[in-house]
Scaffold this motif. Structure first.
Motif, PDB file in Angstrom:
ATOM      1  N   UNK A 116       2.573  22.306  -9.968  1.00 21.07           N
ATOM      2  CA  UNK A 116       2.644  23.152 -11.092  1.00 21.07           C
ATOM      3  C   UNK A 116       3.211  24.577 -10.695  1.00 21.07           C
ATOM      4  N   UNK A 117       3.578  24.742  -9.336  1.00 21.03           N
ATOM      5  CA  UNK A 117       4.335  26.120  -8.969  1.00 21.03           C
ATOM      6  C   UNK A 117       5.944  26.027  -9.252  1.00 21.03           C
ATOM      7  N   UNK A 118       6.265  27.104  -9.369  1.00 21.78           N
ATOM      8  CA  UNK A 118       7.810  27.180  -9.203  1.00 21.78           C
ATOM      9  C   UNK A 118       8.221  27.824  -8.325  1.00 21.78           C
ATOM     10  N   UNK A 119       9.227  27.275  -7.331  1.00 23.50           N
ATOM     11  CA  UNK A 119       9.720  27.868  -5.978  1.00 23.50           C
ATOM     12  C   UNK A 119      11.041  28.005  -6.102  1.00 23.50           C
ATOM     13  N   UNK A 120      11.661  29.228  -5.887  1.00 21.73           N
ATOM     14  CA  UNK A 120      13.055  29.340  -5.782  1.00 21.73           C
ATOM     15  C   UNK A 120      13.445  30.189  -4.437  1.00 21.73           C
ATOM     16  N   UNK A 121      14.277  29.635  -3.646  1.00 26.89           N
ATOM     17  CA  UNK A 121      14.669  30.196  -2.638  1.00 26.89           C
ATOM     18  C   UNK A 121      15.724  31.149  -2.722  1.00 26.89           C
ATOM     19  N   UNK A 122      15.435  32.425  -2.525  1.00 25.64           N
ATOM     20  CA  UNK A 122      16.316  33.562  -2.947  1.00 25.64           C
ATOM     21  C   UNK A 122      17.373  33.610  -1.940  1.00 25.64           C
ATOM     22  N   UNK A 123      16.997  33.466  -0.568  1.00 25.46           N
ATOM     23  CA  UNK A 123      18.062  33.192   0.521  1.00 25.46           C
ATOM     24  C   UNK A 123      17.465  33.174   1.743  1.00 25.46           C
ATOM     25  N   UNK A 124      18.464  32.737   3.017  1.00 26.64           N
ATOM     26  CA  UNK A 124      17.787  32.459   4.231  1.00 26.64           C
ATOM     27  C   UNK A 124      18.004  33.646   4.972  1.00 26.64           C
ATOM     28  N   UNK A 125      16.927  34.120   5.820  1.00 24.77           N
ATOM     29  CA  UNK A 125      16.838  35.290   6.537  1.00 24.77           C
ATOM     30  C   UNK A 125      17.579  34.941   8.116  1.00 24.77           C
ATOM     31  N   UNK A 126      18.840  35.755   8.228  1.00 26.11           N
ATOM     32  CA  UNK A 126      19.568  35.296   9.237  1.00 26.11           C
ATOM     33  C   UNK A 126      19.334  36.286  10.492  1.00 26.11           C
ATOM     34  N   UNK A 127      19.055  37.450  10.174  1.00 28.72           N
ATOM     35  CA  UNK A 127      18.643  38.534  11.037  1.00 28.72           C
ATOM     36  C   UNK A 127      17.608  39.356  10.817  1.00 28.72           C
TER      37      UNK A 127
END
Length: 136
Positions: A116-127
């Protein structure tokens, strides 16, 4: 170097954090911080961290993280996620066929992403950057 590059001089040798050692030769040439820290400038954002849920991953309240939106997030990556419209920084994990956002602090629970949740990945943490200011 690009017009937006920042280039700073670097010491030739690594400086020990233990017993002091005299530097033999000081200048090893400049380091381009943009080239060193950023792979895809157009897809990269700086995000200031608020909260303590990622301290065991070395990410503290007030730190600035570099986030690359061009990277595909994999299980185990630290990500900036949007869960049901709210931003959070957590470790993305896949366990038993389901996704979860794992805090790196025992005081914070994992967030299991249900259907029922909506998950979006904004971006990957690199530093992760922490700034220590001189007391002058």
């Amino acid at each position: 170097m690009t017009a937006d590059s920042i280039s700073l001089p670097q010491l030739l040798d690594a400086v020990p954090a233990g017993f002091p050692s005299p530097a033999q030769d000081y200048d090893a040439g400049p380091i381009d911080l943009t080239e060193l820290l950023i792979e895809d400038q157009a897809a990269t954002f700086l995000v200031r961290v608020s909260g303590t849920s990622m301290v065991d991953a070395g990410i503290h309240d007030g730190d600035v993280v570099i986030v690359d939106r061009s990277k595909t997030a994999l299980s185990g990556d630290v990500v900036v996620a949007i869960l049901d419209g709210d931003f959070t920084i957590k470790r993305l994990v896949r366990e038993r066929g389901t996704w979860a956002l794992r805090a790196e602090n025992a005081e914070w629970p994992d967030v299991v992403v249900d259907e029922l949740s909506t998950l979006e990945i904004f971006g990957v943490v690199t530093v992760s950057l922490r700034f220590h200011r001189s007391r002058r």
